[in-house]
Design a protein around this motif. Structure first.
Motif, short mmCIF file in Angstrom:
data_model
loop_
_atom_site.label_atom_id
_atom_site.label_comp_id
_atom_site.label_asym_id
_atom_site.label_seq_id
_atom_site.Cartn_x
_atom_site.Cartn_y
_atom_site.Cartn_z
N HIS A 130 35.32 40.88 38.84
CA HIS A 130 35.86 42.38 39.44
C HIS A 130 35.21 42.68 41.25
N SER A 131 33.80 42.07 41.40
CA SER A 131 33.10 43.12 42.40
C SER A 131 31.89 41.74 42.29
N GLY A 132 31.02 42.24 43.55
CA GLY A 132 30.03 41.57 43.41
C GLY A 132 29.18 41.00 42.50
N ALA A 133 29.15 42.71 41.88
CA ALA A 133 27.90 42.75 40.57
C ALA A 133 28.61 41.47 39.80
N SER A 134 29.73 41.71 39.59
CA SER A 134 30.44 40.56 37.56
C SER A 134 30.26 39.43 38.52
N ALA A 135 29.98 39.02 39.71
CA ALA A 135 30.27 37.64 40.51
C ALA A 135 28.78 36.84 39.43
N ASN A 136 27.62 38.26 39.87
CA ASN A 136 26.32 38.22 40.00
C ASN A 136 26.10 37.60 38.37
N LEU A 137 26.73 39.18 37.40
CA LEU A 137 26.57 38.60 36.39
C LEU A 137 26.56 37.35 35.62
N GLY A 159 16.92 43.07 49.82
CA GLY A 159 17.19 42.33 49.00
C GLY A 159 18.78 42.83 47.71
N HIS A 160 18.43 42.71 46.38
CA HIS A 160 19.74 43.76 45.97
C HIS A 160 19.85 43.83 44.48
N LEU A 161 19.89 45.46 44.41
CA LEU A 161 20.16 45.89 42.61
C LEU A 161 20.07 44.48 41.92
N THR A 162 20.97 43.31 41.92
CA THR A 162 21.59 42.70 40.87
C THR A 162 20.53 41.71 40.88
N HIS A 163 19.46 41.51 41.56
CA HIS A 163 18.69 40.17 42.08
C HIS A 163 17.04 40.80 41.03
N GLY A 208 19.61 35.49 49.53
CA GLY A 208 21.00 36.63 50.18
C GLY A 208 19.98 37.87 49.98
N GLY A 209 20.63 39.34 49.98
CA GLY A 209 20.55 40.01 49.87
C GLY A 209 21.99 41.42 51.09
N SER A 210 20.84 42.65 50.79
CA SER A 210 21.75 43.49 51.74
C SER A 210 21.41 43.70 52.95
N ALA A 211 20.28 43.57 53.36
CA ALA A 211 19.59 44.20 54.46
C ALA A 211 19.08 42.97 55.21
N VAL A 234 22.97 31.42 46.04
CA VAL A 234 23.07 32.22 47.84
C VAL A 234 23.76 33.49 46.83
N ASP A 235 23.72 34.41 47.46
CA ASP A 235 24.36 35.68 47.61
C ASP A 235 24.60 36.21 48.47
N ALA A 236 25.85 35.38 49.15
CA ALA A 236 26.30 35.80 50.31
C ALA A 236 26.94 36.91 50.91
N ALA A 237 27.16 37.83 50.26
CA ALA A 237 27.71 39.00 50.42
C ALA A 237 28.04 39.50 51.35
N HIS A 238 26.70 39.54 52.25
CA HIS A 238 26.49 40.20 53.35
C HIS A 238 27.78 39.44 54.46
N PHE A 239 27.16 38.54 54.32
CA PHE A 239 27.26 37.38 55.47
C PHE A 239 28.80 36.38 54.90
N PHE A 260 30.18 36.62 46.42
CA PHE A 260 29.85 37.01 47.48
C PHE A 260 30.51 38.43 46.80
N THR A 261 30.82 39.45 47.70
CA THR A 261 32.02 39.61 47.98
C THR A 261 33.05 39.64 48.49
N THR A 262 34.45 40.46 48.48
CA THR A 262 35.22 39.96 49.63
C THR A 262 35.76 41.13 50.33
N HIS A 263 34.96 42.05 50.46
CA HIS A 263 35.39 42.78 51.81
C HIS A 263 34.31 43.63 52.35
N LYS A 264 33.09 42.78 53.19
CA LYS A 264 32.55 42.87 54.07
C LYS A 264 33.49 42.45 55.21
N VAL A 265 31.98 41.83 55.62
CA VAL A 265 32.51 41.52 57.02
C VAL A 265 33.90 40.34 57.03
N1 PLP Z 1 25.46 41.19 46.38
C1 PLP Z 1 24.85 42.22 47.57
C2 PLP Z 1 24.09 41.50 48.55
C3 PLP Z 1 25.08 43.49 48.28
O1 PLP Z 1 25.32 43.36 49.46
C4 PLP Z 1 26.42 43.45 47.06
C5 PLP Z 1 26.96 45.23 47.37
O2 PLP Z 1 26.79 45.78 49.04
C6 PLP Z 1 26.38 43.47 45.87
C7 PLP Z 1 25.69 41.96 45.52
C8 PLP Z 1 27.67 43.87 44.43
O3 PLP Z 1 28.48 44.45 45.10
P1 PLP Z 1 29.59 45.29 44.51
O4 PLP Z 1 29.41 46.27 45.37
O5 PLP Z 1 31.25 44.30 44.25
O6 PLP Z 1 29.48 45.30 42.83
#
Ligand code: PLP
Length: 456
Positions: A130-137, A159-163, A208-211, A234-239, A260-265
């Motif tokens: 359902h989301s990037g966090a769900s994929a990571n879970l 990094g990201h919260l889910t890491h 991978g990460g968010s910044a 690899v959490d490739a959500a951003h790139f 990855f998330t499907t809604h970024k780039v």
């Molecule tokens: N992983 C990374 C690297 C992200 O940047 C994000 C969201 O910004 C997520 C996971 C989580 O994605 P979501 O907000 O769809 O749960």
């Protein structure tokens, strides 16, 4: 319970295949009942929420959208999202569902899976998170037991919260060890990654990460994971969108699993996805459903399929390369104005900037830019002296403005507007300077409209 005009909403199943003429007639009637007039229906039934939708569209059109994790998805993707596929329960996977009536949603999911595998050159794809966090879970569910050690980039370093953050399930249920960036280069401290991996022998190593503005050395991580017997994720959500557009190297050949998330780039609907090696496919599918999720969002999966098709077109490659060119221009133009890019620039769609040189906090910068019609976010920078909710930095990204058709000349202008907003306004939208900058923003976005009105 059926609400509204029941008669106009009913489309009965055809008893036998439709002739082409009948198909077109039916398509047109559906177009009018579901897709052509649905906003009219909403606005007469629920003007309050219809008003919110309209004012959000005005907000999008009226400002500069520089949030690095956002984009402007296509009308075709939005049409799939607003479809009757939202109604369908389809627990399970195509051909093995726990509900009847899944023949049509099975087709959508199979098309999406095939497109994802082809686009990313992957053995296996799962479009259900359902989301990037769900994929990571699901990755944790597939490979870890509570208490296992994982190695990932620290949140304050990009990094990201889910890491493994303590406020997330990942830090509560697993023993997270974090690497950071090198103080000099401000890029990933690869020597530290290797030392920590050898010392802690984690179950999972995450990249991978968010910044993170720079390319990641996936080969280094692969070799290290092999050396210490870890799964490389690899959490490739951003790139991932830049990978889809062949603008940067892909992690897929190196990683055991890529989420990855499907809604970024990438510019698809809001959601998550994962691709992996065949040997992990069954494990990860089971971790997505039934371990972590229930019924998949079939309208969203159809929208993901629409987006994957868009990403396979030559125009998307042009887009992905322009996103990077724009980000590089924006980063260097901000740098010329004393708003220093972390790592000296970017290889991707985002840059992170240290505001200490202009004496403004990230929190104030976000408010000042917002008052001038420029939407960006405060962000911690590595070794930040400020707490995270104040922060010393901002993160800016170019996915949305590039979708609007802007190029490097516009990035120079945007850098100038950001600099003026950050140094000469106070976060009050009535401030005279903020009003003046907002006027320039309005001119600029008027030349490159988001969701242009037909005919414009
Ligand atoms: N992983 C990374 C690297 C992200 O940047 C994000 C969201 O910004 C997520 C996971 C989580 O994605 P979501 O907000 O769809 O749960």
């Amino acid at each position: 319970m059926i609400q509204g005009d029941e008669a106009t909403h009913r489309v009965s199943a055809p008893a036998r295949p439709l002739s082409r003429l009948r198909f077109l007639e039916r398509l047109m009637s559906i177009d009018q009942t579901f897709y052509g007039s649905d906003f009219g229906q909403l606005s007469s039934q629920d003007p309050e929420i219809a008003g919110v939708l309209l004012s959000e569209l005005d907000r999008l059109r009226g400002g500069l959208q520089l949030i690095a994790s956002e984009n402007l998805t296509s009308p075709a993707v939005l049409a799939a999202l607003g479809s009757t596929l939202s109604n369908k329960y389809a627990e399970g996977y195509p051909g093995r569902r726990y509900y009847g009536g899944c023949s049509e949603v099975d087709k959508a999911e199979m098309i999406g899976i095939a497109r994802a595998k082809a686009l990313f050159g992957a053995d296996h794809a799962n479009l259900q998170p359902h989301s990037g966090a769900s994929a990571n879970l699901a990755v944790y569910g597939a490979f870890c037991q509570p208490g296992d050690t994982i190695l990932a980039m620290s949140l304050p370093h990009g990094g990201h919260l889910t890491h493994g953050s303590k406020v997330s399930f990942s830090g509560k249920w697993f023993n997270a060890v974090h690497y950071g960036v090198d103080k000099e280069t401000e890029d990933i401290d690869y020597a530290q990654v290797a030392t920590l991996a050898r010392q802690h022998r984690p179950k999972l190593i995450v990249a991978g990460g968010s910044a993170i503005p720079r390319l990641i050395d996936f080969e280094f991580f692969r070799n290290l994971a092999d050396e210490v017997g870890a799964i490389f994720w690899v959490d490739a959500a951003h790139f991932i969108g830049l990978v889809a557009g062949k603008a940067i190297p892909s992690p897929v050949p190196y990683a055991d699993v890529v989420t990855f998330t499907t809604h970024k780039v990438l510019r698809g609907p809001r959601g998550g996805m994962l691709v992996c090696k065949e040997e992990h496919a069954a494990k990860l599918d089971k971790a997505v459903f039934p371990m972590m999720q229930g019924g998949p969002l079939m309208h969203c999966i159809a929208a993901k399929a629409v987006n994957l098709h868009e990403c396979a077109q030559p125009a998307y490659e042009v887009y992905a390369k322009q996103v990077i060119a724009n980000a590089q221009q924006l980063a260097s133009s901000l740098g010329e104005r004393g708003i220093r890019p972390i790592t000296g620039g970017t290889d991707t769609h985002l840059s992170l900037h240290d505001l200490q040189g202009i004496g403004v906090t990230g929190k104030d910068a976000e408010a000042r830019a917002g008052a001038a019609g420029i939407v960006l976010n405060k962000n911690a920078i590595p070794f930040d002296p400020q707490p995270p909710n104040t922060a010393s930095g901002i993160r800016v990204g170019t996915p949305s403005v590039t979708t609007q058709g802007m190029g490097t000349d516009e990035m120079k202008l945007i850098a100038d507007l950001i600099h003026q907003a950050l140094t000469q306004t106070d976060g009050d939208p009535d401030n005279a300077k903020a009003t003046e900058i907002r006027g320039q923003v309005t001119d600029l976005v008027g030349r490159f409209p988001a969701y242009p009105r037909s005919g414009s």
